[in-house]
Design an enzyme around this catalytic site. Sequence first.
Site, mmCIF file in Angstrom:
data_model
loop_
_atom_site.group_PDB
_atom_site.id
_atom_site.type_symbol
_atom_site.label_atom_id
_atom_site.label_comp_id
_atom_site.label_asym_id
_atom_site.label_seq_id
_atom_site.Cartn_x
_atom_site.Cartn_y
_atom_site.Cartn_z
ATOM 1 N N HIS A 22 0.839 -1.192 0.000
ATOM 2 C CA HIS A 22 0.000 0.000 0.000
ATOM 3 C C HIS A 22 0.879 1.248 0.000
ATOM 4 C CE1 HIS A 22 -2.267 3.121 2.390
ATOM 5 N NE2 HIS A 22 -2.975 2.990 1.285
ATOM 6 N N ASP A 68 -4.952 3.933 -4.564
ATOM 7 C CA ASP A 68 -4.972 4.393 -3.178
ATOM 8 C C ASP A 68 -6.098 5.407 -2.984
ATOM 9 O OD1 ASP A 68 -4.434 5.372 -0.620
ATOM 10 O OD2 ASP A 68 -2.264 5.288 -0.920
ATOM 11 N N TYR A 117 9.843 13.032 -13.424
ATOM 12 C CA TYR A 117 11.013 12.155 -13.510
ATOM 13 C C TYR A 117 11.543 11.808 -12.114
ATOM 14 C CZ TYR A 117 11.499 13.129 -18.560
ATOM 15 O OH TYR A 117 11.304 13.236 -19.909
#
Length: 146
Positions: A22, A68, A117
Amino acid sequence: MLRNINPLLSPDLLHTLRAMGHGDEIVIADANFPATSTATSTGPTCIRADGSSASEILEAVLSVMPLDSFVPDPALTMQVVGDPDAVPEAVADFQTIIETTADIPAQIQTLERFAFYDRAARAFAIVQTGERRLYGNIILKKGVIA
């Protein structure tokens, strides 16, 4: 073969998705994304999916992985350089897939290119697809199964 598992989910990708916990993040990247250089020896694993588009892999991943629901930004894409409010074709497609496939749909949020990035370099894994549309990159944060 396994039943009810999208065949685009390779053994390596299934293993990675199962190993993630998670809050871990996975990047689904286009063909132009610097996945191999981002996935250094101390960074995320790079999984190749050259014959698939980012949209196909996104749909396959969301068929087995929850987003999530405890954060406001479980799905992040890269902002268009010079036009941060633009919505590239790939990103519009990603939003549709999230709305139709995710167990708890979310609105995609964006990050500036270099922030994207940096975030990708801290991900659990990067899936390098054969996606040819520009800005076909998305970061997903794994949720829990209640």
